[in-house]
Scaffold this motif. Sequence first.
Motif, PDB file in Angstrom:
ATOM      1  N   GLU A 177       0.828  -1.207   0.000  1.00 16.89           N
ATOM      2  CA  GLU A 177       0.000   0.000   0.000  1.00 16.89           C
ATOM      3  C   GLU A 177       0.860   1.254   0.000  1.00 16.89           C
ATOM      4  OE1 GLU A 177      -2.658  -0.292   3.249  1.00 16.89           O
ATOM      5  OE2 GLU A 177      -3.819  -1.938   2.396  1.00 16.89           O
ATOM      6  N   ALA A 178       1.992   1.218   0.703  1.00 20.06           N
ATOM      7  CA  ALA A 178       2.899   2.369   0.699  1.00 20.06           C
ATOM      8  C   ALA A 178       3.474   2.607  -0.695  1.00 20.06           C
ATOM      9  CB  ALA A 178       4.015   2.158   1.720  1.00 20.06           C
ATOM     10  N   LEU A 179       3.833   1.511  -1.381  1.00 22.12           N
ATOM     11  CA  LEU A 179       4.360   1.654  -2.745  1.00 22.12           C
ATOM     12  C   LEU A 179       3.297   2.208  -3.681  1.00 22.12           C
ATOM     13  CD1 LEU A 179       6.340  -1.711  -2.999  1.00 22.12           C
ATOM     14  CD2 LEU A 179       7.305   0.572  -2.761  1.00 22.12           C
ATOM     15  N   TYR A 180       2.084   1.711  -3.584  1.00 24.90           N
ATOM     16  CA  TYR A 180       1.003   2.213  -4.422  1.00 24.90           C
ATOM     17  C   TYR A 180       0.744   3.698  -4.162  1.00 24.90           C
ATOM     18  CZ  TYR A 180      -0.525  -2.284  -6.319  1.00 24.90           C
ATOM     19  OH  TYR A 180      -0.599  -3.466  -7.014  1.00 24.90           O
ATOM     20  N   GLY A 240       4.621  -7.654   4.256  1.00 25.04           N
ATOM     21  CA  GLY A 240       5.283  -6.966   5.350  1.00 25.04           C
ATOM     22  C   GLY A 240       4.727  -5.570   5.552  1.00 25.04           C
ATOM     23  N   ARG A 241       5.175  -4.963   6.625  1.00 24.66           N
ATOM     24  CA  ARG A 241       4.721  -3.624   6.983  1.00 24.66           C
ATOM     25  C   ARG A 241       5.949  -2.715   7.039  1.00 24.66           C
ATOM     26  NH1 ARG A 241      -0.458  -4.478   8.640  1.00 24.66           N
ATOM     27  NH2 ARG A 241      -0.676  -2.379   9.467  1.00 24.66           N
ATOM     28  N   VAL A 242       5.718  -1.437   6.884  1.00 29.93           N
ATOM     29  CA  VAL A 242       6.815  -0.491   6.806  1.00 29.93           C
ATOM     30  C   VAL A 242       6.501   0.734   7.640  1.00 29.93           C
ATOM     31  CG1 VAL A 242       5.912   0.647   4.741  1.00 29.93           C
ATOM     32  CG2 VAL A 242       8.352   0.760   5.223  1.00 29.93           C
ATOM     33  N   THR A 243       7.544   1.293   8.224  1.00 28.76           N
ATOM     34  CA  THR A 243       7.473   2.548   8.970  1.00 28.76           C
ATOM     35  C   THR A 243       8.664   3.378   8.553  1.00 28.76           C
ATOM     36  OG1 THR A 243       6.365   1.524  10.862  1.00 28.76           O
ATOM     37  CG2 THR A 243       7.492   3.618  11.236  1.00 28.76           C
ATOM     38  N   LEU A 244       8.413   4.600   8.085  1.00 30.47           N
ATOM     39  CA  LEU A 244       9.522   5.443   7.640  1.00 30.47           C
ATOM     40  C   LEU A 244       9.197   6.905   7.873  1.00 30.47           C
ATOM     41  CD1 LEU A 244       9.534   6.334   3.966  1.00 30.47           C
ATOM     42  CD2 LEU A 244       7.947   4.584   4.671  1.00 30.47           C
ATOM     43  N   THR A 245      10.263   7.675   8.063  1.00 28.67           N
ATOM     44  CA  THR A 245      10.160   9.126   8.214  1.00 28.67           C
ATOM     45  C   THR A 245      11.271   9.737   7.367  1.00 28.67           C
ATOM     46  OG1 THR A 245       9.273   8.930  10.442  1.00 28.67           O
ATOM     47  CG2 THR A 245      10.189  11.064   9.814  1.00 28.67           C
ATOM     48  N   LEU A 246      10.889  10.518   6.347  1.00 32.73           N
ATOM     49  CA  LEU A 246      11.848  11.125   5.421  1.00 32.73           C
ATOM     50  C   LEU A 246      11.569  12.618   5.330  1.00 32.73           C
ATOM     51  CD1 LEU A 246      11.746   8.436   2.595  1.00 32.73           C
ATOM     52  CD2 LEU A 246      13.479   8.673   4.369  1.00 32.73           C
ATOM     53  N   ASN A 247      12.627  13.419   5.271  1.00 29.97           N
ATOM     54  CA  ASN A 247      12.495  14.872   5.199  1.00 29.97           C
ATOM     55  C   ASN A 247      13.224  15.394   3.963  1.00 29.97           C
ATOM     56  OD1 ASN A 247      11.078  15.141   7.692  1.00 29.97           O
ATOM     57  ND2 ASN A 247      13.032  14.858   8.775  1.00 29.97           N
ATOM     58  N   GLN A 248      12.624  16.406   3.341  1.00 32.92           N
ATOM     59  CA  GLN A 248      13.225  17.089   2.191  1.00 32.92           C
ATOM     60  C   GLN A 248      13.654  16.085   1.113  1.00 32.92           C
ATOM     61  OE1 GLN A 248      13.440  20.466   1.759  1.00 32.92           O
ATOM     62  NE2 GLN A 248      12.248  20.626   3.643  1.00 32.92           N
ATOM     63  N   ILE A 249      12.696  15.367   0.588  1.00 36.99           N
ATOM     64  CA  ILE A 249      12.975  14.331  -0.393  1.00 36.99           C
ATOM     65  C   ILE A 249      11.844  14.301  -1.410  1.00 36.99           C
ATOM     66  CG2 ILE A 249      11.814  12.471   0.849  1.00 36.99           C
ATOM     67  CD1 ILE A 249      14.137  10.652   0.022  1.00 36.99           C
ATOM     68  N   SER A 250      12.168  13.902  -2.614  1.00 41.07           N
ATOM     69  CA  SER A 250      11.128  13.761  -3.633  1.00 41.07           C
ATOM     70  C   SER A 250      10.428  12.419  -3.473  1.00 41.07           C
ATOM     71  CB  SER A 250      11.738  13.881  -5.031  1.00 41.07           C
ATOM     72  OG  SER A 250      12.603  12.785  -5.285  1.00 41.07           O
ATOM     73  N   LEU A 251       9.237  12.353  -4.026  1.00 45.80           N
ATOM     74  CA  LEU A 251       8.466  11.125  -3.903  1.00 45.80           C
ATOM     75  C   LEU A 251       9.127   9.967  -4.641  1.00 45.80           C
ATOM     76  CD1 LEU A 251       4.863  12.567  -4.345  1.00 45.80           C
ATOM     77  CD2 LEU A 251       5.998  11.918  -2.229  1.00 45.80           C
ATOM     78  N   ARG A 252       9.728  10.244  -5.790  1.00 47.85           N
ATOM     79  CA  ARG A 252      10.404   9.183  -6.529  1.00 47.85           C
ATOM     80  C   ARG A 252      11.611   8.657  -5.757  1.00 47.85           C
ATOM     81  NH1 ARG A 252      10.136   7.779 -12.001  1.00 47.85           N
ATOM     82  NH2 ARG A 252       8.737   9.555 -12.347  1.00 47.85           N
ATOM     83  N   GLN A 253      12.353   9.556  -5.120  1.00 43.47           N
ATOM     84  CA  GLN A 253      13.486   9.107  -4.315  1.00 43.47           C
ATOM     85  C   GLN A 253      13.022   8.283  -3.123  1.00 43.47           C
ATOM     86  OE1 GLN A 253      15.485  12.756  -3.369  1.00 43.47           O
ATOM     87  NE2 GLN A 253      16.674  12.789  -5.279  1.00 43.47           N
TER      88      GLN A 253
END
Length: 472
Positions: free
Chosen positions: A105-108, A126-139
């Motif tokens: 679902e995160a990839l979609y 599997g499940r995912v948890t992430l926190t990203l700052n100042q990044i593009s969606l493709r990256q």
Amino acid sequence: MIEINLLPWREQSRLMQKKLLMQWGVSILALIFLFSGVVIYLIHQQKKAHAQIVHLKSLVQTNQPVEKPLSHPDPIAPVKQVHIHLTDEHKKLYQINMQDIELSEALYLLAQHFQQNIIVSPHVTGRVTLTLNQISLRQAFEIMMSTQNLAKLTVHHTWMVASPLELIQIKKNRTQWKSLLTETMPLVTHIFRLQYAKAGEAAHLLQGQSGLLSPRGSVQIDERTNQLIVHDHAISLTAIEKLMHQIDIPLQQVSIETRLVSMDADVERELGVDFSLHKKESNHENHSSEIARYSLAVAKLADGSLLDMRLAAAENTGHAELISAPRLFTANRQTASIEAGEEIPYQEISSSGATGVTFKKAVLSLQVTPHILPGHRVLLELQIHQDKPASREVLGVPAITTRQLQSSVLIQNGQTIVLGGIFEDSQRDARMKIPFLSAIPGVGLLFQQQILSKNHRELLIFVTPHIYTSHA
């Protein structure tokens, strides 16, 4: 007299008309209600879809965290959080915070935001948890795949996301399926009629490592009609036909005008020929080689339009001699040559004692290979030989004095270049006498004259290429 009463019949007709009108009215009302229900349902669905679009846009554009469950949560399961903030509108940088959501679902979700079609394998769990700052969606998408050991395969602008081993297996299966199709497809025969390319060269290209001819295919050549007879399945024939359209085209032609002139060294500058070496000014159009090292010089004529007139003037005054003015016409990257001179015969004795006459060439030859480059430029590979018989013989075989000049010159279309470096020194020692009087002792010296002259000449080759394009 018979009387007929029509009143009952008329009354019955009126009742039937009223009944029909009532039935039509009920039917029309039912259709109106049904149509109204359909319209209301469509308006409701449109409003619902619009509300979903507005909600998705708010996830990206709002500066407040928005909670959006990506699937129907269980009543007991905790609510999943998805926070996507647009932090830099110009660079399209985001702050992404996803807490305990399904990996697929995160990839979609990320692919939907940067408008990429994806298909996620059902084996991606599997499940995912992430926190990203100042990044593009493709990256962020690429980072998520890298951390989860996933890869993608592009098929018709769509990404297939799966594990590397699964993608390898998919590609193997596709290759085996294509191989099975080609092995079972029927073979057909197609004749390619070539107009400009040679059938033998085209067949050699197909039989090489091009991969266009399948293992079951074959090709034959008809030299008489310059045709290729290819027996293969339809897929290979389609690819071969595209290749034939690309290579069966007319080549550009090059006309090379040459003038071979023997000229006194002191009148070369009158034609605008300067063989001096300027290392700082060397460019692609004017190449010079050092005479002391290479015995070769190349220069660009200042004014090519008056070349024939100036050569004629120098020839009339005895300072130049036009040896030959051949004109070569050849295709691009094809060698053209011309030679003029004589063959010297000499007697040769074989090992068995038999004698025979053998000829040895002493000619002036010119060989040119043009290469047409972009920008109406021509790279000329020049090779010039000047062979003359010498005055001595070795074991009865005449000696040949050879001078050779070889160079590659890059010039513009229609430009004239001059090649030099082959020099000739001649010396004349003549004595003029008055008969009888010159034989008187002492006084006879007054009636005779000795003429001693030295002449230093150089063989100059003027070359002018012209490009001609043939049209089909």
